[in-house]
Write a protein that holds these residues in place. Sequence first.
Motif, PDB file in Angstrom:
ATOM      1  N   THR A   1       0.668  -1.140  -0.050  1.00 55.83           N
ATOM      2  CA  THR A   1      -0.021   0.045  -0.029  1.00 55.83           C
ATOM      3  C   THR A   1       0.836   1.365   0.089  1.00 55.83           C
ATOM      4  O   THR A   1       0.685   2.325  -0.804  1.00 55.83           O
ATOM      5  CB  THR A   1      -0.861   0.025   1.188  1.00 55.83           C
ATOM      6  N   LEU A   2       1.847   1.362   0.830  1.00 53.24           N
ATOM      7  CA  LEU A   2       2.613   2.442   1.076  1.00 53.24           C
ATOM      8  C   LEU A   2       4.019   2.467   0.002  1.00 53.24           C
ATOM      9  O   LEU A   2       4.445   3.611  -0.093  1.00 53.24           O
ATOM     10  CB  LEU A   2       3.131   2.735   2.538  1.00 53.24           C
ATOM     11  N   GLN A   3       4.405   1.336  -0.597  1.00 51.82           N
ATOM     12  CA  GLN A   3       5.478   1.430  -1.246  1.00 51.82           C
ATOM     13  C   GLN A   3       6.691   2.174  -0.735  1.00 51.82           C
ATOM     14  O   GLN A   3       7.287   3.118  -1.260  1.00 51.82           O
ATOM     15  CB  GLN A   3       5.336   1.991  -2.831  1.00 51.82           C
ATOM     16  N   PRO A   4       7.091   1.771   0.652  1.00 51.64           N
ATOM     17  CA  PRO A   4       8.450   2.446   1.010  1.00 51.64           C
ATOM     18  C   PRO A   4       9.592   2.351   0.372  1.00 51.64           C
ATOM     19  O   PRO A   4       9.535   1.236  -0.523  1.00 51.64           O
ATOM     20  CB  PRO A   4       8.429   1.995   2.462  1.00 51.64           C
ATOM     21  N   ASP A   5      10.703   3.051   0.604  1.00 55.39           N
ATOM     22  CA  ASP A   5      11.841   2.781  -0.018  1.00 55.39           C
ATOM     23  C   ASP A   5      12.730   1.541   0.952  1.00 55.39           C
ATOM     24  O   ASP A   5      13.349   0.812   0.519  1.00 55.39           O
ATOM     25  CB  ASP A   5      12.797   3.895   0.108  1.00 55.39           C
ATOM     26  N   LEU A   6      12.277   1.490   2.142  1.00 60.79           N
ATOM     27  CA  LEU A   6      12.870   0.563   2.885  1.00 60.79           C
ATOM     28  C   LEU A   6      11.985  -0.140   3.973  1.00 60.79           C
ATOM     29  O   LEU A   6      11.181   0.488   4.595  1.00 60.79           O
ATOM     30  CB  LEU A   6      14.189   1.099   3.522  1.00 60.79           C
ATOM     31  N   VAL A   7      11.948  -1.385   4.431  1.00 61.42           N
ATOM     32  CA  VAL A   7      11.242  -1.953   5.499  1.00 61.42           C
ATOM     33  C   VAL A   7      12.236  -2.599   6.565  1.00 61.42           C
ATOM     34  O   VAL A   7      13.196  -3.185   6.360  1.00 61.42           O
ATOM     35  CB  VAL A   7      10.407  -3.068   4.864  1.00 61.42           C
ATOM     36  N   LEU A   8      12.135  -2.068   7.879  1.00 62.97           N
ATOM     37  CA  LEU A   8      12.927  -2.270   8.915  1.00 62.97           C
ATOM     38  C   LEU A   8      12.133  -3.300   9.629  1.00 62.97           C
ATOM     39  O   LEU A   8      11.367  -3.253  10.113  1.00 62.97           O
ATOM     40  CB  LEU A   8      13.333  -1.220   9.978  1.00 62.97           C
ATOM     41  N   MET A   9      12.784  -4.695   9.481  1.00 58.91           N
ATOM     42  CA  MET A   9      11.970  -6.054   9.531  1.00 58.91           C
ATOM     43  C   MET A   9      12.793  -6.714  10.906  1.00 58.91           C
ATOM     44  O   MET A   9      13.562  -7.232  10.690  1.00 58.91           O
ATOM     45  CB  MET A   9      11.923  -6.843   8.286  1.00 58.91           C
ATOM     46  N   ASP A  10      11.661  -7.094  11.858  1.00 61.65           N
ATOM     47  CA  ASP A  10      12.007  -8.293  12.641  1.00 61.65           C
ATOM     48  C   ASP A  10      11.956  -9.401  12.158  1.00 61.65           C
ATOM     49  O   ASP A  10      11.326  -9.704  11.179  1.00 61.65           O
ATOM     50  CB  ASP A  10      10.983  -7.980  14.138  1.00 61.65           C
ATOM     51  N   ILE A  11      12.429 -10.350  12.742  1.00 62.16           N
ATOM     52  CA  ILE A  11      12.185 -11.755  12.299  1.00 62.16           C
ATOM     53  C   ILE A  11      11.020 -12.548  12.955  1.00 62.16           C
ATOM     54  O   ILE A  11      10.211 -12.859  12.257  1.00 62.16           O
ATOM     55  CB  ILE A  11      13.552 -12.853  12.565  1.00 62.16           C
ATOM     56  N   ARG A  12      10.898 -12.560  14.094  1.00 64.98           N
ATOM     57  CA  ARG A  12      10.007 -13.286  14.929  1.00 64.98           C
ATOM     58  C   ARG A  12       8.627 -12.251  15.082  1.00 64.98           C
ATOM     59  O   ARG A  12       8.719 -11.698  15.965  1.00 64.98           O
ATOM     60  CB  ARG A  12      10.202 -13.925  16.145  1.00 64.98           C
TER      61      ARG A  12
END
Length: 213
Positions: free
Chosen positions: A44-55
């Motif tokens: 939806t937002l089409q960001p440049d980057l996703v800061l992603m946790d694993i669990r």
Amino acid sequence: MKMIIADDHPLFRKGVRNLLGTTEDLEVVGEASSGDEALELAGTLQPDLVLMDIRMPGLNGIEVTRLIKQAYPHIEVLILTMFRDDQSVFTAMRAGAKGYVLKDADEDELLQSIRMVGSGRAVFSSDIAGRMIHFFSSPTAAEPANHPELSELTKRELEILQLIAVGDTNAQISAQLNISVKTVANNVSNLLNKLQVADRNEAGKLLQRSREE
């Protein structure tokens, strides 16, 4: 740089958001508390980057990374997690993550890592990078052993994994084990989280390798 923070801990998200709020070049445009929400927001937002946790609840961060990179190759993913084991690192990289940073990194390291990944470069926490160099410089380097994770599975999860390995769908597993499709889906998500693999295919391959060795 537009960013999404995907982490199921509100206080952690708030801390990262506040840190990014002190910069002029990094903007948080969305927050996700589950893997499914992260995938939806990425579309939806089409960001440049996703800061992603694993669990996270639902899809784990590695699964979401793989799906994001398949659907939106231009979105970069930086893994930010407490997991420092080799299997998590290698699986995240195979899924398409461009960086892997530990949550105990200091603020300057995190900001630098975000900017590097956002500009298309790869980055790893110093601890992770050192161990990767050691791994690849070993004359007997091979994919890190990952079979001990199988012992974390419940009896039901192991049953489902065995059926996944032979190619059964959730509906087929539901019929064979006489449980609901939703229960199957929940168990599949849990076992993927425990095994730290990107998808059902990798989970099945892991089981096959454990039988061959």
